[in-house]
Design a protein around this motif. Structure first.
Motif, PDB file in Angstrom:
ATOM      1  N   VAL A 236       0.314  -2.933   8.140  1.00 21.97           N
ATOM      2  CA  VAL A 236       0.921  -3.243   6.846  1.00 21.97           C
ATOM      3  C   VAL A 236       0.081  -2.674   5.704  1.00 21.97           C
ATOM      4  O   VAL A 236      -1.149  -2.609   5.782  1.00 21.97           O
ATOM      5  CB  VAL A 236       1.101  -4.769   6.684  1.00 21.97           C
ATOM      6  CG1 VAL A 236      -0.221  -5.459   6.393  1.00 21.97           C
ATOM      7  CG2 VAL A 236       2.107  -5.085   5.587  1.00 21.97           C
ATOM      8  N   GLN A 237       0.756  -2.235   4.662  1.00 20.04           N
ATOM      9  CA  GLN A 237       0.100  -1.699   3.479  1.00 20.04           C
ATOM     10  C   GLN A 237       0.583  -2.443   2.239  1.00 20.04           C
ATOM     11  O   GLN A 237       1.690  -2.988   2.216  1.00 20.04           O
ATOM     12  CB  GLN A 237       0.422  -0.209   3.308  1.00 20.04           C
ATOM     13  CG  GLN A 237      -0.149   0.700   4.371  1.00 20.04           C
ATOM     14  CD  GLN A 237       0.183   2.151   4.100  1.00 20.04           C
ATOM     15  OE1 GLN A 237       1.196   2.472   3.479  1.00 20.04           O
ATOM     16  NE2 GLN A 237      -0.674   3.052   4.562  1.00 20.04           N
ATOM     17  N   ALA A 238      -0.245  -2.440   1.207  1.00 22.94           N
ATOM     18  CA  ALA A 238       0.178  -2.994  -0.077  1.00 22.94           C
ATOM     19  C   ALA A 238       1.344  -2.171  -0.615  1.00 22.94           C
ATOM     20  O   ALA A 238       1.396  -0.949  -0.418  1.00 22.94           O
ATOM     21  CB  ALA A 238      -0.984  -2.972  -1.061  1.00 22.94           C
ATOM     22  N   PRO A 239       2.296  -2.810  -1.268  1.00 24.03           N
ATOM     23  CA  PRO A 239       3.449  -2.067  -1.801  1.00 24.03           C
ATOM     24  C   PRO A 239       3.015  -0.978  -2.781  1.00 24.03           C
ATOM     25  O   PRO A 239       2.109  -1.170  -3.594  1.00 24.03           O
ATOM     26  CB  PRO A 239       4.260  -3.157  -2.508  1.00 24.03           C
ATOM     27  CG  PRO A 239       3.854  -4.431  -1.838  1.00 24.03           C
ATOM     28  CD  PRO A 239       2.412  -4.257  -1.483  1.00 24.03           C
TER      29      PRO A 239
ATOM     30  N   GLN B 265      -7.697   1.999   0.750  1.00 27.19           N
ATOM     31  CA  GLN B 265      -7.875   1.388   2.079  1.00 27.19           C
ATOM     32  C   GLN B 265      -8.315  -0.067   1.954  1.00 27.19           C
ATOM     33  O   GLN B 265      -7.856  -0.935   2.710  1.00 27.19           O
ATOM     34  CB  GLN B 265      -8.903   2.186   2.880  1.00 27.19           C
ATOM     35  CG  GLN B 265      -8.427   3.540   3.350  1.00 27.19           C
ATOM     36  CD  GLN B 265      -9.517   4.307   4.094  1.00 27.19           C
ATOM     37  OE1 GLN B 265     -10.607   3.783   4.349  1.00 27.19           O
ATOM     38  NE2 GLN B 265      -9.238   5.561   4.421  1.00 27.19           N
ATOM     39  N   THR B 266      -9.194  -0.331   0.993  1.00 23.54           N
ATOM     40  CA  THR B 266      -9.647  -1.706   0.770  1.00 23.54           C
ATOM     41  C   THR B 266      -8.494  -2.584   0.293  1.00 23.54           C
ATOM     42  O   THR B 266      -8.338  -3.732   0.746  1.00 23.54           O
ATOM     43  CB  THR B 266     -10.787  -1.735  -0.259  1.00 23.54           C
ATOM     44  OG1 THR B 266     -11.883  -0.967   0.235  1.00 23.54           O
ATOM     45  CG2 THR B 266     -11.247  -3.151  -0.522  1.00 23.54           C
ATOM     46  N   ILE B 267      -7.693  -2.053  -0.604  1.00 24.28           N
ATOM     47  CA  ILE B 267      -6.518  -2.804  -1.078  1.00 24.28           C
ATOM     48  C   ILE B 267      -5.610  -3.142   0.095  1.00 24.28           C
ATOM     49  O   ILE B 267      -5.148  -4.285   0.244  1.00 24.28           O
ATOM     50  CB  ILE B 267      -5.766  -1.997  -2.146  1.00 24.28           C
ATOM     51  CG1 ILE B 267      -6.572  -1.941  -3.447  1.00 24.28           C
ATOM     52  CG2 ILE B 267      -4.384  -2.596  -2.412  1.00 24.28           C
ATOM     53  CD1 ILE B 267      -5.964  -1.028  -4.495  1.00 24.28           C
ATOM     54  N   ASP B 268      -5.341  -2.166   0.953  1.00 22.45           N
ATOM     55  CA  ASP B 268      -4.460  -2.403   2.103  1.00 22.45           C
ATOM     56  C   ASP B 268      -5.040  -3.459   3.036  1.00 22.45           C
ATOM     57  O   ASP B 268      -4.318  -4.326   3.547  1.00 22.45           O
ATOM     58  CB  ASP B 268      -4.231  -1.104   2.869  1.00 22.45           C
ATOM     59  CG  ASP B 268      -3.321  -0.139   2.123  1.00 22.45           C
ATOM     60  OD1 ASP B 268      -2.554  -0.598   1.249  1.00 22.45           O
ATOM     61  OD2 ASP B 268      -3.376   1.075   2.424  1.00 22.45           O
TER      62      ASP B 268
ATOM     63  N   GLY C 195      -4.797  -9.163   4.837  1.00 15.72           N
ATOM     64  CA  GLY C 195      -5.338 -10.508   4.958  1.00 15.72           C
ATOM     65  C   GLY C 195      -4.471 -11.541   4.269  1.00 15.72           C
ATOM     66  O   GLY C 195      -4.296 -12.660   4.757  1.00 15.72           O
ATOM     67  N   ARG C 196      -3.882 -11.183   3.126  1.00 14.76           N
ATOM     68  CA  ARG C 196      -2.988 -12.094   2.430  1.00 14.76           C
ATOM     69  C   ARG C 196      -1.724 -12.349   3.247  1.00 14.76           C
ATOM     70  O   ARG C 196      -1.244 -13.488   3.352  1.00 14.76           O
ATOM     71  CB  ARG C 196      -2.634 -11.518   1.058  1.00 14.76           C
ATOM     72  CG  ARG C 196      -3.771 -11.623   0.052  1.00 14.76           C
ATOM     73  CD  ARG C 196      -3.549 -10.783  -1.192  1.00 14.76           C
ATOM     74  NE  ARG C 196      -2.317 -11.074  -1.915  1.00 14.76           N
ATOM     75  CZ  ARG C 196      -2.139 -12.110  -2.732  1.00 14.76           C
ATOM     76  NH1 ARG C 196      -3.118 -12.981  -2.922  1.00 14.76           N
ATOM     77  NH2 ARG C 196      -0.993 -12.272  -3.376  1.00 14.76           N
ATOM     78  N   VAL C 197      -1.172 -11.290   3.826  1.00 16.26           N
ATOM     79  CA  VAL C 197       0.003 -11.444   4.673  1.00 16.26           C
ATOM     80  C   VAL C 197      -0.306 -12.356   5.865  1.00 16.26           C
ATOM     81  O   VAL C 197       0.500 -13.212   6.249  1.00 16.26           O
ATOM     82  CB  VAL C 197       0.499 -10.063   5.151  1.00 16.26           C
ATOM     83  CG1 VAL C 197       1.591 -10.210   6.209  1.00 16.26           C
ATOM     84  CG2 VAL C 197       1.009  -9.240   3.967  1.00 16.26           C
ATOM     85  N   GLN C 198      -1.483 -12.158   6.452  1.00 13.59           N
ATOM     86  CA  GLN C 198      -1.877 -13.002   7.586  1.00 13.59           C
ATOM     87  C   GLN C 198      -2.061 -14.465   7.156  1.00 13.59           C
ATOM     88  O   GLN C 198      -1.670 -15.384   7.871  1.00 13.59           O
ATOM     89  CB  GLN C 198      -3.163 -12.460   8.202  1.00 13.59           C
ATOM     90  CG  GLN C 198      -3.002 -11.103   8.876  1.00 13.59           C
ATOM     91  CD  GLN C 198      -4.339 -10.431   9.170  1.00 13.59           C
ATOM     92  OE1 GLN C 198      -5.384 -10.820   8.629  1.00 13.59           O
ATOM     93  NE2 GLN C 198      -4.327  -9.402  10.008  1.00 13.59           N
TER      94      GLN C 198
END
Length: 498
Positions: free
Chosen positions: A244-247, A276-279, A284-287
């Motif tokens: 998963v990646q940040a939008p 990469q750090t943002i993703d 982690g937020r999604v988890q």
């Protein structure tokens, strides 16, 4: 008059009363199946308040997505302040931050200490609902600065008025090694998998529901620390969503920010490692929200098992949003842009229309009046918000606000503040903003302004303040001036027109 005539007259009178009660002939439409009668049992309310949960996480929460199918989604629900403590004080009181006087997370201008010393805890939806016969409970995060291991009243940790049951802290960000005040007793939790805070709250919520009966209604506020940093998921979820990646929305890593205020213009574009750090953090937020979603499912099942589900409203929301890469800001909150201020609000319950979206401007000032009207409790006239119950009953609402005030006292300067920004996060100075149906207008204390036409610029990329016609600028500035001084009925009047 004959006996027959008297009976006919009485029947007509009864029918007129019934028609008025059901809204026949007015603009509220027909009554909906399942609406709790004013004379029937009062409904229960479960309020799930998450921390920093932005709209882009809802797609990963299957039970919350199901709630959207079953109930009403408020698509333009605005947090009037994007820091945790001011927003939560507003939710409890129904008042804008300038009226709670809780402007930051820390003393002297904010924190639990400010809310407590101002007497804010003596006038919340908890105090009014408990006094009307509700059994109330808060589980999880309270207000920044409330520490049950230090704040003592005699031999017990302080429990604010209005809460029948209390399992709270403000120091659970790491989800392990925290202390809860459990009805005044400080209870320490460690670092075992079973101590994961969201799961602990889930278990306590199910126990609370299992001890409930149909004879006494309840309000349960489940207040998670998820998905606030440091983004610690439950062990069972730590390896989910590997790709998963940040939008990558229109404002992500914005190429040109020369039109933005000075506090933003120094930020360089985010490089590959930064992205990469943002993703990784977004993952982690999604988890993290998986445990929140499971908690909602457990509570829903407990309600069904007790036969309480048909008379219970479930309200899902967040205290504020969170940006990740928009406008070159790596992560954080505090801006007046939509990723930070426009947050989810989803409601299911008796009589709530299924699958409906309300796009009217609503705000966290509205939650207290909503809970109180559902409970049949008269809201104090000092509240700045308006009840959302007409929308929950499928009624047509002709007159509604078209502006919301957003307040920010900045920059955040205390390193101990959980919202203290890291490198590249952004730390805006003080501003006031007004969010209308289609516009965002910001005035900074230093004199800078921003204006965005959200009909054509959803990402707030092009600051058009310099091109804004003077009459419209003066109109928005006057509205902002009225809102930032308003209180009670004046707030509900000042925000009606632009």
């Amino acid at each position: 008059m004959s006996t027959w005539a008297r009976r006919c007259a009485a029947l007509v009178a009864c029918l007129l009363v019934l028609a008025a009660a059901c809204g026949v002939g007015d603009d509220f439409g027909k009554p909906r199946k399942g609406v709790v009668s004013p004379g029937g049992p009062k409904p229960n309310i479960v309020f799930v308040l998450t921390d920093d949960l932005s709209w882009d996480l809802v797609q990963y929460m299957p039970r919350v997505k199901k709630m959207r199918e079953q109930g009403v989604t408020f698509s333009n629900f605005i947090a009037t302040n994007t820091l945790c403590c001011p927003s939560r004080a507003t939710i409890l009181s129904g008042k804008y931050p300038h009226n709670t006087q809780v402007l930051t997370n820390e003393p002297p201008n904010g924190g639990w200490q400010r809310f407590n010393s101002n007497g804010g805890e003596r006038d919340t939806f908890a105090t009014t609902m408990e006094s009307s016969g509700y059994r109330t409970a808060l589980m999880g995060k309270y207000l920044n600065g409330y520490d049950p291991s230090k704040v003592q009243a005699g031999s017990q940790a302080f429990v604010p008025p209005g809460w029948t049951e209390w399992y709270a802290t403000s120091l659970g960000y790491r989800h392990y090694d925290y202390t809860l005040s459990e009805n005044g007793k400080a209870v320490r939790y460690g670092n075992r998998p079973t101590d994961y805070l969201t799961d602990v709250l889930s278990g306590k919520a199910v126990d609370f529901v299992n001890r409930s009966t149909t004879s006494r209604p309840f309000l349960l506020k489940l207040s998670t620390f998820a998905p606030h940093a440091p983004f610690k998921p439950a062990p069972r979820h730590a390896n989910l969503f590997p790709g998963v990646q940040a939008p990558r929305g229109p404002a992500f890593n914005e190429p040109d920010i020369s039109d933005k205020p000075k506090w933003m213009q120094a930020w360089p574009r985010i490089g590959p490692k930064g992205i990469q750090t943002i993703d990784a953090k977004y993952r982690g937020r999604v988890q993290m929200v998986q445990a929140v979603d499971e908690m909602i499912g457990r509570v829903q099942q407990a309600l069904a098992d007790r036969g309480l589900d048909k008379n219970t409203y479930i309200v899902f929301g967040s205290d504020n949003g969170f940006h990740m890469g928009q406008h070159r800001l790596v992560e954080g909150k505090g801006t007046a842009y939509d990723p930070d201020v426009r947050v989810p609000l989803i409601v299911t319950g008796p009589g709530v229309p299924a699958g409906r979206t309300v796009d009217r401007l609503t705000a966290n000032t509205d939650l207290r009046p909503t809970f109180e009207e559902l409970a049949g409790v008269k809201t104090a006239p000092k509240a700045d918000g308006r009840s959302l119950v007409p929308f929950l009953r499928g009624q047509k609402v002709r007159s509604w606000r078209n502006s919301v005030l957003i307040e920010h006292a900045g920059p955040v300067s205390d390193p101990s503040d959980p919202d203290y920004p890291g490198r590249g996060w952004g730390n805006p100075p003080s501003y006031m903003a007004v969010r209308t149906t289609n516009e965002l207008y910001i005035e900074y204390d230093a004199g800078e302004r921003e204006y965005y036409d959200l009909r054509v610029d959803l990402g707030s990329r092009q600051n058009m303040a310099a091109q804004l016609p003077v009459p419209r600028r003066d109109q928005l500035s006057g509205l902002l001036a009225a809102l930032k001084e308003c209180a009670g009925a004046a707030c509900r009047s000042a925000d009606q027109g632009t």
